[in-house]
Design a protein around this motif. Structure first.
Motif, PDB file in Angstrom:
ATOM      1  N   GLY A  17       0.822  -1.209   0.000  1.00 32.62           N
ATOM      2  CA  GLY A  17       0.000   0.000   0.000  1.00 32.62           C
ATOM      3  C   GLY A  17       0.852   1.252   0.000  1.00 32.62           C
ATOM      4  O   GLY A  17       0.517   2.256  -0.644  1.00 32.62           O
ATOM      5  N   ALA A  18       1.979   1.200   0.720  1.00 35.39           N
ATOM      6  CA  ALA A  18       2.897   2.345   0.729  1.00 35.39           C
ATOM      7  C   ALA A  18       3.493   2.561  -0.650  1.00 35.39           C
ATOM      8  O   ALA A  18       3.616   3.710  -1.109  1.00 35.39           O
ATOM      9  CB  ALA A  18       4.008   2.120   1.760  1.00 35.39           C
ATOM     10  N   ALA A  19       3.852   1.491  -1.321  1.00 38.49           N
ATOM     11  CA  ALA A  19       4.430   1.628  -2.663  1.00 38.49           C
ATOM     12  C   ALA A  19       3.439   2.278  -3.616  1.00 38.49           C
ATOM     13  O   ALA A  19       3.801   3.162  -4.406  1.00 38.49           O
ATOM     14  CB  ALA A  19       4.864   0.262  -3.188  1.00 38.49           C
ATOM     15  N   VAL A  20       2.185   1.881  -3.544  1.00 35.44           N
ATOM     16  CA  VAL A  20       1.168   2.469  -4.415  1.00 35.44           C
ATOM     17  C   VAL A  20       0.877   3.907  -3.993  1.00 35.44           C
ATOM     18  O   VAL A  20       0.805   4.816  -4.826  1.00 35.44           O
ATOM     19  CB  VAL A  20      -0.120   1.614  -4.396  1.00 35.44           C
ATOM     20  CG1 VAL A  20      -1.259   2.335  -5.095  1.00 35.44           C
ATOM     21  CG2 VAL A  20       0.125   0.268  -5.031  1.00 35.44           C
ATOM     22  N   GLY A  21       0.695   4.126  -2.695  1.00 36.21           N
ATOM     23  CA  GLY A  21       0.367   5.466  -2.210  1.00 36.21           C
ATOM     24  C   GLY A  21       1.467   6.469  -2.474  1.00 36.21           C
ATOM     25  O   GLY A  21       1.204   7.602  -2.889  1.00 36.21           O
ATOM     26  N   SER A  28       3.231  11.518   0.772  1.00 35.81           N
ATOM     27  CA  SER A  28       4.541  11.456   1.419  1.00 35.81           C
ATOM     28  C   SER A  28       4.580  10.199   2.282  1.00 35.81           C
ATOM     29  O   SER A  28       3.546   9.746   2.797  1.00 35.81           O
ATOM     30  CB  SER A  28       4.778  12.697   2.275  1.00 35.81           C
ATOM     31  OG  SER A  28       3.944  12.681   3.413  1.00 35.81           O
ATOM     32  N   PRO A  29       5.754   9.621   2.460  1.00 35.60           N
ATOM     33  CA  PRO A  29       5.852   8.429   3.308  1.00 35.60           C
ATOM     34  C   PRO A  29       5.365   8.672   4.738  1.00 35.60           C
ATOM     35  O   PRO A  29       4.702   7.821   5.325  1.00 35.60           O
ATOM     36  CB  PRO A  29       7.337   8.090   3.291  1.00 35.60           C
ATOM     37  CG  PRO A  29       7.866   8.703   2.042  1.00 35.60           C
ATOM     38  CD  PRO A  29       7.030   9.921   1.803  1.00 35.60           C
ATOM     39  N   PHE A  33       2.188   6.546   6.495  1.00 32.73           N
ATOM     40  CA  PHE A  33       2.321   5.735   7.710  1.00 32.73           C
ATOM     41  C   PHE A  33       1.563   6.334   8.888  1.00 32.73           C
ATOM     42  O   PHE A  33       1.044   5.596   9.732  1.00 32.73           O
ATOM     43  CB  PHE A  33       3.798   5.489   8.028  1.00 32.73           C
ATOM     44  CG  PHE A  33       4.420   4.490   7.097  1.00 32.73           C
ATOM     45  CD1 PHE A  33       4.072   3.151   7.157  1.00 32.73           C
ATOM     46  CD2 PHE A  33       5.319   4.890   6.117  1.00 32.73           C
ATOM     47  CE1 PHE A  33       4.611   2.224   6.282  1.00 32.73           C
ATOM     48  CE2 PHE A  33       5.866   3.980   5.237  1.00 32.73           C
ATOM     49  CZ  PHE A  33       5.516   2.639   5.317  1.00 32.73           C
ATOM     50  N   GLN A  34       1.427   7.662   8.957  1.00 32.87           N
ATOM     51  CA  GLN A  34       0.609   8.267  10.012  1.00 32.87           C
ATOM     52  C   GLN A  34      -0.858   7.854   9.849  1.00 32.87           C
ATOM     53  O   GLN A  34      -1.526   7.497  10.831  1.00 32.87           O
ATOM     54  CB  GLN A  34       0.721   9.789   9.972  1.00 32.87           C
ATOM     55  CG  GLN A  34       1.996  10.337  10.528  1.00 32.87           C
ATOM     56  CD  GLN A  34       2.095  11.855  10.352  1.00 32.87           C
ATOM     57  OE1 GLN A  34       1.287  12.471   9.652  1.00 32.87           O
ATOM     58  NE2 GLN A  34       3.104  12.437  10.987  1.00 32.87           N
ATOM     59  N   GLN A  35      -1.348   7.921   8.624  1.00 34.85           N
ATOM     60  CA  GLN A  35      -2.742   7.548   8.380  1.00 34.85           C
ATOM     61  C   GLN A  35      -2.974   6.048   8.581  1.00 34.85           C
ATOM     62  O   GLN A  35      -4.037   5.637   9.040  1.00 34.85           O
ATOM     63  CB  GLN A  35      -3.161   7.970   6.971  1.00 34.85           C
ATOM     64  CG  GLN A  35      -3.211   9.464   6.769  1.00 34.85           C
ATOM     65  CD  GLN A  35      -4.211  10.130   7.704  1.00 34.85           C
ATOM     66  OE1 GLN A  35      -5.326   9.665   7.879  1.00 34.85           O
ATOM     67  NE2 GLN A  35      -3.779  11.237   8.308  1.00 34.85           N
TER      68      GLN A  35
END
Length: 108
Positions: A17-21, A28-29, A33-35
């Protein structure tokens, strides 16, 4: 092994999900990760690990049950393996439905 596979898949899903987001949606990373941390809770994680333990036990029980019912020939062992897979899938589907109702009632 099933709980470890659950934790691993949770981690890989979060990283995917991080890679797509980050890559496609220009997040922003830090924001991603905060969300993610805000959206998840320990009860969600613990519930998933608990369900994976139950699913692993159901697969093991289905394999043992059909293995004990197996005949002595190679064909009988193949039939027992097929029956174990079908039995395990059916038990997991039933357990998943029961978990869905119970988790909904208790608010998880």
């Amino acid at each position: 092994m099933m709980p470890l596979l659950c934790v691993y898949s949770d981690l890989m899903g979060t990283l995917g999900g991080a890679a797509v987001g980050i890559g496609m949606l220009d997040l922003s990373p830090t924001l991603y990760f905060q969300q993610t941390v805000k959206a998840l809770s320990l009860t969600h994680f613990a519930g998933g690990v608990f369900k994976s333990c139950v699913y692993g036990a159901l697969v093991a029980l289905a394999g043992c049950l059909r293995g004990m019912q197996s005949g002595k020939s190679a064909s009988a062992v193949g039939d027992a393996a097929t029956a174990a897979v079908v039995t395990g899938i059916v038990w997991i589907i039933v357990a998943c439905g029961i978990f869905a109702v119970v988790f909904y009632v208790i608010g998880i």
